[in-house]
Design an enzyme around this catalytic site. Structure first.
Site, mmCIF file in Angstrom:
data_model
loop_
_atom_site.group_PDB
_atom_site.id
_atom_site.type_symbol
_atom_site.label_atom_id
_atom_site.label_comp_id
_atom_site.label_asym_id
_atom_site.label_seq_id
_atom_site.Cartn_x
_atom_site.Cartn_y
_atom_site.Cartn_z
ATOM 1 N N GLU A 8 4.061 6.545 0.420
ATOM 2 C CA GLU A 8 3.937 6.287 1.861
ATOM 3 C C GLU A 8 4.601 7.399 2.657
ATOM 4 O O GLU A 8 5.759 7.750 2.399
ATOM 5 C CB GLU A 8 4.584 4.950 2.228
ATOM 6 C CG GLU A 8 3.817 3.740 1.729
ATOM 7 C CD GLU A 8 4.293 2.452 2.388
ATOM 8 O OE1 GLU A 8 5.128 2.520 3.318
ATOM 9 O OE2 GLU A 8 3.835 1.372 1.973
ATOM 10 N N GLU B 123 1.418 -4.612 8.879
ATOM 11 C CA GLU B 123 2.837 -4.886 8.699
ATOM 12 C C GLU B 123 3.340 -5.877 9.753
ATOM 13 O O GLU B 123 2.753 -6.001 10.827
ATOM 14 C CB GLU B 123 3.645 -3.593 8.808
ATOM 15 C CG GLU B 123 3.288 -2.548 7.767
ATOM 16 C CD GLU B 123 4.109 -1.290 7.917
ATOM 17 O OE1 GLU B 123 4.927 -1.018 7.021
ATOM 18 O OE2 GLU B 123 3.949 -0.580 8.930
#
Length: 424
Positions: free
Chosen positions: A286, A373
């Protein structure tokens, strides 16, 4: 737009209500609205409930109880005299209350102004904002964040920043460990992967979140050693889970800007993975737009190398950078992680919904998987299902957990997650 009841969130309350029995101040010029909000707070087991009609009166009330004498201020934005924005500014600068929630029936973008303010160096913690009419479950979700907050900052407090020698020792003693937060497929509630989130198992202070150490590590040679320590432990856990009979899982690991741009670090990292025997397809690196932009040429080169090796690549916190769309289109990403700022409350906030839709459309056009998220509300989970998002992370689904808790969590929560998927 009304906030509908979030029964799923209330089925999993925080372990203890940090606010129970505490003092709270409601700041609202409407007597009817003040009474309504006070009633919600009584249901949430607050102790002394104070009231004020505007910001000026609120400050007078707060001053009577001294430094941090009030647990929470719940304030409206639009009021005569001192409005909610000015009151918020005053509270950031003065040690009068520990936590703040702001509500409004006006343009949602006015509340976004509050959330855009910097509270990092202030003396009060913003738990969040809510559109009117405020609902009990939504208020409870914001208050749950108070249980994870540190003690209030005093006027003379200095930032808690560990020195290099302490961090070096912590790395050598393997005090930094990965916690894992599940990524859940919205279509069926199945576990699709995990994100590794670093925690510091401090010998004296217990488990510490990244805000206590990441900034001190960034920009130093220790960041490489820290990241490799987390990677090493993730590889060990993946091997253990395979032997325990778990289905193949992917784990996402964050890379800093300096890590991403350094060829020698990428070589060390990939050698570590190769020696472990874990397939490259099990790992997703990420990176944020900031990490890509800081040293663009080197970052793009190393991202290309990682994709050729078979690793996944995820753009983290999509939507908060100035050129997120441009960078996403030019980089070989396999996942798009949409920042919680555009997910949490998207079912109620039209502006967040617009960004969320745009991000999902962009990812679909490039055949890239999407991860939302910060999913905390049932309404947002259902919205993500309707919009065709692939995966979700957030407290509604699971909190970050130690590796040893994962197998038990899978067995315990499989049925609950399947039920959530059926409600999308």
């Amino acid at each position: 737009m009304n906030q509908t009841t979030n029964t799923a969130a209330l089925e999993n309350p925080p372990p203890a209500r940090a606010w129970a029995g505490q003092r709270v101040l409601v700041v609202e010029d409407s007597t009817v609205q003040r009474g309504y909000l006070a009633g919600l707070l009584r249901q949430l087991e607050f102790g002394e409930i104070l009231e004020a009609g505007d910001g000026n009166e609120a400050l007078q009330v707060l001053e009577r109880f001294g430094e941090f004498g009030t647990f929470l201020v719940l304030t409206d934005l639009e009021m005569p005299g001192m409005d909610g924005i000015e009151l918020t500014c005053q509270l950031r600068e003065r040690c009068l209350a520990r936590h703040l929630i702001v509500v409004s029936a006006r343009d949602p973008r006015l509340l976004e102004i509050i959330e855009s303010m910097s509270f990092e160096e202030g003396h009060i913690d913003l738990l969040g904002t809510l559109l009117k009419p405020v609902q009990l479950d939504a208020l409870g979700m914001l208050l749950a964040r108070a249980g994870n907050k540190a003690e209030p900052r005093t006027a003379c407090a200095q930032p808690d920043r560990p020195c290099i020698d302490v961090l070096k020792q912590a790395i050598a003693q393997k005090q930094f460990v990965p916690y894992f937060q599940p990524k859940i497929a919205i279509a069926n509630g199945h576990l699709r992967g995990l994100e590794a989130l670093a925690r510091w198992q401090h010998p004296e202070r217990g488990v510490l979140a990244p805000l206590h150490f990441i900034e001190a590590l960034e920009g130093t040679p220790l960041m490489a050693d820290f990241t490799l320590l987390i990677v090493e432990q993730v590889l060990e856990r993946l091997t253990e889970w395979k032997h325990a009979g778990l289905p193949p899982l992917t784990v996402a690991i964050n890379l800093s800007a300096d890590n991403l741009a350094e060829r020698s670090f990428i070589d060390r990292m990939t050698e570590l993975v190769e020696a472990s025997g874990v397939p490259t397809s099990s790992l997703v690196w990420e990176v944020t737009e900031t990490a890509v932009m800081r040293q663009l040429s080197q970052a793009l080169t190393n991202m290309g190398r990682l994709r050729l090796m078979g690793y996944g690549l995820a753009m983290d916190d999509f939507g908060i950078g100035y050129s997120s769309m441009q960078q996403f289109a030019r980089c070989p990403f396999t996942e798009l992680k949409i920042d919680r700022a555009f997910v949490n409350g998207a079912a109620q906030w039209p502006n967040r919904l617009g960004v969320l839709k745009g991000a999902l459309d962009l990812a679909r056009s490039l055949n890239v998987a999407t991860v939302a998220e910060g999913v905390e509300l049932m309404e947002d989970w259902q919205l993500l299902g309707k919009l065709g998002c692939d995966m979700a992370q957030g407290y509604l689904l699971a909190r970050p957990m130690p590796a040893q808790d994962l197998v038990g969590w899978i067995k315990h929560d499989r049925r609950r997650l399947k039920a959530l998927a059926e409600q999308r």
